[in-house]
Design a protein around this motif. Structure first.
Motif, short mmCIF file in Angstrom:
data_model
loop_
_atom_site.label_atom_id
_atom_site.label_comp_id
_atom_site.label_asym_id
_atom_site.label_seq_id
_atom_site.Cartn_x
_atom_site.Cartn_y
_atom_site.Cartn_z
N THR A 22 2.38 -8.88 -3.92
CA THR A 22 1.14 -7.99 -3.31
C THR A 22 -0.07 -7.94 -3.62
N THR A 64 -5.32 2.54 -5.27
CA THR A 64 -5.17 2.05 -5.61
C THR A 64 -4.11 0.89 -4.91
N ILE A 65 -3.01 1.09 -5.20
CA ILE A 65 -1.75 0.75 -3.92
C ILE A 65 -1.64 1.29 -2.79
N SER A 66 -2.43 2.68 -2.12
CA SER A 66 -2.22 2.55 -0.87
C SER A 66 -4.04 2.76 -0.51
N GLY A 67 -4.09 1.65 -1.09
CA GLY A 67 -5.74 1.69 -0.45
C GLY A 67 -6.80 2.48 -0.07
N HIS A 68 -6.91 3.63 -1.70
CA HIS A 68 -8.01 4.46 -1.41
C HIS A 68 -8.31 4.26 -3.46
N ALA A 69 -8.47 3.17 -3.22
CA ALA A 69 -8.88 2.80 -4.78
C ALA A 69 -10.37 3.35 -4.96
N SER A 120 -13.38 -0.79 -4.80
CA SER A 120 -13.23 -1.02 -3.90
C SER A 120 -12.98 -2.23 -3.05
N GLU A 121 -14.31 -2.78 -3.35
CA GLU A 121 -14.69 -4.10 -2.06
C GLU A 121 -14.10 -5.26 -3.04
N LEU A 126 -7.04 -6.66 -3.87
CA LEU A 126 -6.33 -5.45 -4.67
C LEU A 126 -5.51 -5.83 -6.25
N GLN A 175 -8.27 -5.16 -8.24
CA GLN A 175 -8.79 -3.73 -8.44
C GLN A 175 -7.39 -3.21 -9.42
#
Length: 568
Positions: free
Chosen positions: A35, A246-251, A256-257, A260, A263
């Motif tokens: 991933t 972080t995995i769900s996109g809410h780092a 966040s930039e 993944l 991150q």
């Protein structure tokens, strides 16, 4: 105790459970690898497996290694089929074995992550083994060309070290925590973890503010409030929340930039730094709190002991005062009673003496004279007993007064020997040995009483044909010694102690032939000490006894050089 069949079933069940657990952990790590665009970020297997070994001991070593290798191979076949399916699990379990072995060798059978020194040494061992195990990984990947060497070494070394640092200490700490450590202060733990979760939520919420610096501060507050167990639980919370976010996109806003993979790399590194810094600090804080608690407990115990000692001392003092009062009352009673008995006894002695002497004419029958003599002897003996009791009671009550005068010891010894000569005649030999003429300042009557008591005992307990020696000698710097030595029955240590105790008589055939209260030696010793001296004894059974009366140097007033020996 398990039967062989039950033991086999248990071993098989444990192996299957471990294989499933390690397969799931390896599957998770591999899935995150793909991933994150081929970047190894999270390797939970190594840290969790080592934690199980440290918790359960060496008996789990080979089951963990074998099931870990098998579970990893099965998990990786879900993603690719190549030699790395087996080589990577073998390298991983080999590194796991080395970390466990060196921890056992250099730290001990049981690692206490609450001790910050052991925690720091564990991190150093894990990092060193991770570096070594990265070499066969890079060699197996056949990427020893150019700049890829460093990147592949880093691809193995960093996540493996992070796995040990992130997972092992917190799992071991939570698994080995004292029972009730969370339930006893659950309100404090709940409030601290809620504060930490709120801080994490602020970091992953879309507020656009870089608040990652608040996480270490919040964890520090948790540590100070809940010690190292609270810090370990807080680190688990941080790992779960930040990794899932972080995995769900809410780092967090700070990373966040980035892609993944980077991150996740940052989150794992951040958590590892927290563990590396905060756990030793938490361990030190816990040790200090424990030491302070131990000191306070020791002070409380000391205070309780001191209080108990004061109570015991007061009770002993009261009992001593009661005993002293009772002893004084007893002595006063004996003195009074002895005095009351002596008055009628003196009349009995006087009248029996008149009857025995027939002063007012014949009694008419010889039996009356014999009976009068028996009455007089019995009365005299009873008077001696009463006088002994009266003297002892006076000494105990502190009412024995000294009437001091200067007199020569030579005359005193000769007078005492003269009084006992008839009693010793045709029974034992009696001789006197005096070194010079010495005068002392003491109570003559009491000193004579001591000497007569000693001579009477010597005559009484020396069998026929024995010898008694009486003497005195001046010992410069120590005083005057007056001794009475006999060749009588003698005494052992137990009998000596009994002889110097009030109403104590040694149990022997000769002693039973002579009546008495057993007060002669106790009274003599008390009278000697009343004058600043002492009465001591040396004796052996069947070899005789030597009694020594010592008067202090201060009572010797004149010495002569002449030596005189007299035989009687």
């Amino acid at each position: 105790m398990q039967s062989p069949r039950e033991n086999v079933a248990y071993q098989l069940g444990r192996f299957i459970a471990l294989t499933l657990l390690f397969g799931l952990l390896n599957y998770t790590g591999t899935a995150l690898y793909f991933t994150a665009d081929g970047i190894t970020t999270v390797k939970p297997f190594s840290g969790v497996a080592l934690a199980l070994l440290l918790i359960n001991g060496r008996s789990w070593l080979w089951p963990v290694l074998i099931s870990g290798t098998l579970g990893a191979a099965i998990a990786k076949t879900a993603f690719y089929v190549e030699p790395a399916v087996i080589t990577i699990p073998l390298i991983t379990t080999g590194a796991l074995f080395l970390v466990y072995h060196f921890c056992q060798k250099w730290i001990g059978e049981k690692i206490d992550f609450r001790a910050w020194k052991q925690l720091v040494l564990f991190i150093a061992i894990a990092a060193a083994v991770s570096v070594l195990s990265s070499l066969p990984y890079a060699l197996g990947a056949r990427l020893w060309n150019g700049h890829q060497i460093l990147s592949n070494l880093q691809a193995w070394f960093v996540p493996t070290t992070l796995s040990y640092v992130i997972f092992t200490p917190v799992i071991v700490l939570l698994a080995t925590a004292e029972k009730g450590v969370f339930s006893r202060n659950w309100q404090r733990h709940l409030a601290a973890q809620c504060l930490l979760i709120l801080t994490l939520v602020l970091n992953i919420a879309p507020v656009g503010l870089p608040l990652m610096f608040m996480v270490p501060l919040a964890l520090l507050l948790v540590t100070m409030a809940c010690e190292i167990e609270g810090a370990a639980l807080g680190l688990v919370v941080i790992q779960l929340v930040l990794t899932a976010a972080t995995i769900s996109g809410h780092a967090p806003r700070a990373v966040s930039e980035f892609p993944l993979g980077h991150q996740l790399y940052f989150m794992q590194g951040f958590i590892a730094i927290l563990i590396t810094v905060m756990l030793p600090a938490a361990a030190a804080i816990t040790e200090r709190i424990s030491l302070r608690g131990g000191m306070q407990a020791a002070l409380l115990r000391e205070e309780k002991v001191n209080r108990a000692l004061r109570v015991s001392e007061q009770r002993a003092l009261e009992m001593a005062q009661q005993a002293q009062s009772a002893n004084k009352a007893k002595s006063e009673f004996l003195a009074s009673m002895s005095h009351e008995l002596r008055t009628p006894l003196n009349a009995i002695l006087g009248f029996s003496e008149i009857l025995k002497a027939q002063l007012y004419g014949p009694l008419g029958n010889a039996k009356y004279v014999e009976y009068a003599e028996d009455v007089h002897k019995s009365g005299a003996h009873l008077l001696d007993l009463i006088n002994d009791v009266l003297d002892l009671s006076k000494i105990d009550a502190g009412k024995m007064d000294l009437r001091e005068s200067v007199f020569p010891i030579h005359d005193l010894v000769n007078d005492a020997v003269t009084l006992l000569r008839d009693k010793a005649k045709d029974h034992v030999g009696l001789q006197v040995h005096l070194e010079g003429r010495v005068e002392v300042k003491a109570d003559k009557r009491l000193t004579m009483q001591i000497l007569i008591n000693l001579l009477s005992n010597a005559v009484k307990f020396t069998p026929e044909g024995g010898m008694i020696t009486v003497g005195a000698r001046d010992v410069p710097g120590q005083g005057l010694e007056i001794f009475v030595a006999d060749t009588g029955i003698g005494m052992n240590e137990t009998q000596l102690k009994k002889a110097f105790s009030p109403y104590g008589q040694i149990d022997s055939k000769i002693s039973r032939e002579h009546q008495g209260t057993g007060l002669g030696l106790p009274i003599s010793q008390a009278l000697a000490r009343l004058q600043g001296g002492d009465l001591t004894a040396e004796s052996k059974p069947d070899q005789g006894t030597r009694m020594t009366l010592t008067l202090p140097e201060t009572r010797v007033v004149r010495r002569a050089e002449k030596s005189l020996a007299v035989a009687v």
